[in-house]
Design an enzyme around this catalytic site. Structure first.
Site, PDB file in Angstrom:
ATOM      1  N   ASP A  67       0.827  -1.211   0.000  1.00 19.39           N
ATOM      2  CA  ASP A  67       0.000   0.000   0.000  1.00 19.39           C
ATOM      3  C   ASP A  67       0.862   1.262   0.000  1.00 19.39           C
ATOM      4  O   ASP A  67       2.089   1.198   0.145  1.00 19.39           O
ATOM      5  CB  ASP A  67      -0.967  -0.008   1.201  1.00 19.39           C
ATOM      6  CG  ASP A  67      -0.298  -0.392   2.514  1.00 19.39           C
ATOM      7  OD1 ASP A  67       0.941  -0.354   2.599  1.00 19.39           O
ATOM      8  OD2 ASP A  67      -1.026  -0.731   3.467  1.00 19.39           O
ATOM      9  N   ASP A 136      -7.587  -1.841  14.257  1.00 22.81           N
ATOM     10  CA  ASP A 136      -8.975  -2.060  13.819  1.00 22.81           C
ATOM     11  C   ASP A 136      -9.118  -3.354  13.010  1.00 22.81           C
ATOM     12  O   ASP A 136     -10.143  -3.582  12.377  1.00 22.81           O
ATOM     13  CB  ASP A 136      -9.474  -0.856  12.999  1.00 22.81           C
ATOM     14  CG  ASP A 136      -8.682  -0.635  11.707  1.00 22.81           C
ATOM     15  OD1 ASP A 136      -7.734  -1.412  11.433  1.00 22.81           O
ATOM     16  OD2 ASP A 136      -8.997   0.317  10.967  1.00 22.81           O
ATOM     17  N   HIS A 138      -7.326  -4.258  10.372  1.00 20.63           N
ATOM     18  CA  HIS A 138      -7.042  -4.196   8.920  1.00 20.63           C
ATOM     19  C   HIS A 138      -5.776  -4.968   8.569  1.00 20.63           C
ATOM     20  O   HIS A 138      -4.864  -5.104   9.390  1.00 20.63           O
ATOM     21  CB  HIS A 138      -6.958  -2.746   8.414  1.00 20.63           C
ATOM     22  CG  HIS A 138      -5.784  -1.938   8.876  1.00 20.63           C
ATOM     23  ND1 HIS A 138      -5.862  -0.581   9.095  1.00 20.63           N
ATOM     24  CD2 HIS A 138      -4.495  -2.260   9.142  1.00 20.63           C
ATOM     25  CE1 HIS A 138      -4.674  -0.118   9.451  1.00 20.63           C
ATOM     26  NE2 HIS A 138      -3.829  -1.120   9.494  1.00 20.63           N
ATOM     27  N   GLU A 143      -9.658  -1.502   5.408  1.00 19.87           N
ATOM     28  CA  GLU A 143     -10.291  -1.050   6.646  1.00 19.87           C
ATOM     29  C   GLU A 143     -11.604  -1.800   6.889  1.00 19.87           C
ATOM     30  O   GLU A 143     -12.133  -2.429   5.968  1.00 19.87           O
ATOM     31  CB  GLU A 143     -10.566   0.460   6.535  1.00 19.87           C
ATOM     32  CG  GLU A 143      -9.319   1.306   6.330  1.00 19.87           C
ATOM     33  CD  GLU A 143      -8.446   1.423   7.575  1.00 19.87           C
ATOM     34  OE1 GLU A 143      -8.416   0.494   8.413  1.00 19.87           O
ATOM     35  OE2 GLU A 143      -7.761   2.456   7.727  1.00 19.87           O
TER      36      GLU A 143
HETATM   37  P1  PGA Z   1       2.279  -1.073  12.801  1.00 20.03           P
HETATM   38  O1  PGA Z   1       1.124  -1.047  11.712  1.00 20.03           O
HETATM   39  O2  PGA Z   1       3.200  -2.189  12.424  1.00 20.03           O
HETATM   40  O3  PGA Z   1       2.957   0.261  12.709  1.00 20.03           O
HETATM   41  O4  PGA Z   1       1.611  -1.323  14.129  1.00 20.03           O
HETATM   42  C1  PGA Z   1       0.506  -2.234  11.353  1.00 20.03           C
HETATM   43  C2  PGA Z   1      -0.565  -2.005  10.316  1.00 20.03           C
HETATM   44  O5  PGA Z   1      -1.241  -0.961  10.353  1.00 20.03           O
HETATM   45  O6  PGA Z   1      -0.756  -2.884   9.469  1.00 20.03           O
END
Ligand code: PGA
Length: 244
Positions: A67, A136, A138, A143
């Site tokens: 992404d 959340d 994702h 999302e």
């Molecule tokens: P993070 O993000 O590794 O910074 O906790 C994980 C994600 O949003 O997939």
């Protein structure tokens, strides 16, 4: 599904990196799916060390990132292009033309998203995909509410994600509101998937992903239907699981 509960972040990073090392030693032309975020940084550090020690080579490897924020140029320090080069790509012998990171500054995203999907197909699909998980639930920027059949697309970021990612920006207002992301169905086509999570703030998402219903409200729950997926967790991230 395999679930591995690790002692700490270092331990988790070392054993997840070993999965990559084994993959690259078995197949020098592997197609890797890479992720940003703070979670995979330890894995990338181990891969750089392993490359420098001569144990692995990326000379024939292809990589696809999950992404990118819409609106950030590749030289913006918070772009995922910049992040991947800082944290991994600048330190290994991967060929620039085999590095695919979605662009945040396209004019025609309908065509671009299809092009990105086509590049993955033409490379033969992803052999090994690493994922983090959002608080959340994702995976990539899929999302809550994203169709589990989704392919690469443009998405609006959830309030929770904007709050979580504000720590990387000077102000919350600077966090982009939209992103391009591989879809859930795109990710599910990877032949092997590893998902890493540490810390208490991931515990609810991990419980929902592993023990909740398969639901677009927690897109990581789609992984329950993948035949070769391993979750690497620390005890805090695993703390709400009923079955350990
Ligand atoms: P993070 O993000 O590794 O910074 O906790 C994980 C994600 O949003 O997939």
């Amino acid at each position: 599904m395999n679930i591995v509960i690790c002692n700490d972040y270092q331990h988790m990073s070392a054993i997840a990196a070993q999965v990559f090392i084994n993959c690259l030693q078995a197949n020098t032309q592997a197609v890797l799916g890479l992720a940003t975020g703070s979670t995979p940084v330890g894995v990338y550090q181990q891969l750089i060390e392993s490359y420098k020690a001569g144990e692995i080579s990326f000379a024939e490897v292809t990589s696809f990132n999950l992404d990118e924020y819409i609106g950030l140029h590749r030289d913006h320090p918070q772009s995922y292009y910049y992040f991947m080069h800082q944290e991994l790509l600048n330190h290994i012998n991967i060929e620039g033309q085999r590095v695919f990171i979605p662009s945040g500054i396209e004019e025609n995203y309908g065509a671009y998203c299809q092009w990105y999907e086509d590049q993955i197909s033409q490379a033969g699909g992803i052999d090994l995909q690493i994922l983090g998980i959002g608080s959340d639930g994702h995976i990539a920027f899929n999302e809550p509410g994203t169709a589990l059949g989704s392919r690469t697309h443009i998405t609006e970021l959830d309030h929770q994600t904007i709050d979580d990612n504000a720590r990387f920006f000077e102000a919350k207002a600077d966090v982009p509101r939209r992103a391009i992301t591989m879809g859930v169905a795109t990710i599910m086509e990877a032949r092997e998937i590893i998902l890493l999570a540490t810390g208490e703030n991931k515990a609810r998402a991990i419980r929902d992903a592993l023990e909740g219903p398969v639901s677009s409200q927690c897109t990581a729950s789609a992984l329950q239907q993948h035949s070769n997926v391993t979750f690497y967790l620390d005890s805090a991230a695993a703390s709400l699981l009923q079955q350990k």
